[in-house]
Design a protein around this motif. Structure first.
Motif: not given
Length: 289
Positions: A183-188, A216-225, A262-274
């Protein structure tokens, strides 16, 4: 006997490191997965898809010829390191063409040795034999397992700015293809980018579409209250109506005029946002940004 390329065993990407004692945890190196073969025809190095790249890796091949074995199939990662000693994927391509003597092969598995197929041996035994085969101090190195629980190793890897870890069942045999035994577990990481669009469909999680310096980097989920989410939609409302960016005539996206970031948190080492999530947002003329 001629040894053929073996299709790699590939770790599944998961969110959390596995729990318990039955696992070994290694650094996830940011490089090119490589298979090193020695048989009566000499040394060959193959890419992950089985393309012969021996000619690109001549210094590695020369060093591999000195390993004390008649024949072997070694699995590893070709990397180049930066000034901080971390594997640097972006510098790798130019290093292969301009300075192949600076490449390292980090060896992590042994599938064949001196006429014996080792794939049915447990991983822990294969790695023990591999460690004995690879001398210290050269450009072919053994990928050490890191001591500690999966959670602790993952935390340390991310703190050290590594891409992530690979956790492997100590008793697992080697089978080509994708597997949950590895299993690979990537840092954010977090980064500030431009919000250039939104996707809001009933019954689907809302997403913001992001660009970094015009790319263009892709999409990020919006999970705000609710209240913060409403504040975002209020900002978005004032900017809706831009034409779709070139090459992005996506359906069901509302494209925005510039000025929202915006500030986005995403997996490191990917070409697009994951696995990306929007952490905060602001208009570029806001105080404090």
């Amino acid at each position: 006997m001629r040894l053929n390329f073996i299709k790699p065993m590939e770790p599944e990407l998961v969110e959390q490191p596995p729990k318990g004692d039955g696992w070994s945890h290694e650094v996830k190196f940011d490089g090119y997965r490589t298979q090193l073969i020695k048989d009566e025809n000499g040394i060959r190095l193959y890419t992950k898809t089985g393309i012969d790249w021996t000619s690109k890796y001549r210094p590695t091949a020369a060093e591999a010829a000195k390993l004390k074995a008649e024949s072997f199939v070694i699995e590893g990662e070709i990397i180049v390191t930066n000034d901080a000693g971390l594997s640097d994927f972006h510098a790798l391509r130019s290093a292969i063409t301009r300075r192949p003597q600076h490449l390292y092969l980090v060896a992590f598995d042994l599938l064949h040795l001196n006429g014996h197929d080792l794939r049915d041996m447990p991983l822990s035994d294969r790695r023990e034999v591999l460690q004995a085969l690879v001398p210290a101090g050269g450009h072919i190195q053994f990928s050490e397992a890191l001591p500690g629980t999966g959670d602790a190793v993952y935390h340390l890897a991310c703190e050290a700015n590594l891409e992530g870890i690979v956790s492997k069942r100590l008793d697992s045999v080697y089978r080509s293809g994708s597997t949950m035994n590895w299993r690979k577990i990537k840092c954010y990481i977090e980064k500030e980018m431009d919000i250039i669009g939104v996707q809001r469909e009933r019954g689907k999680p809302a997403m913001v579409l992001m660009a970094d310096k015009g790319r263009y980097m892709g999409g990020a989920f919006v999970t705000f209250k609710a209240d913060k989410r409403q504040a975002l939609w209020d900002r978005v409302q004032g900017k809706v109506g831009a034409p779709p960016p070139k090459g992005l005539k996506m359906q069901k996206a509302e494209w925005l005029k510039p000025g929202l970031s915006g500030r986005v948190r995403f997996l490191k080492g990917e070409e697009q946002l994951r696995h990306a999530m929007l952490k905060d947002f602001w208009e570029d003329n806001d105080a404090g940004h």
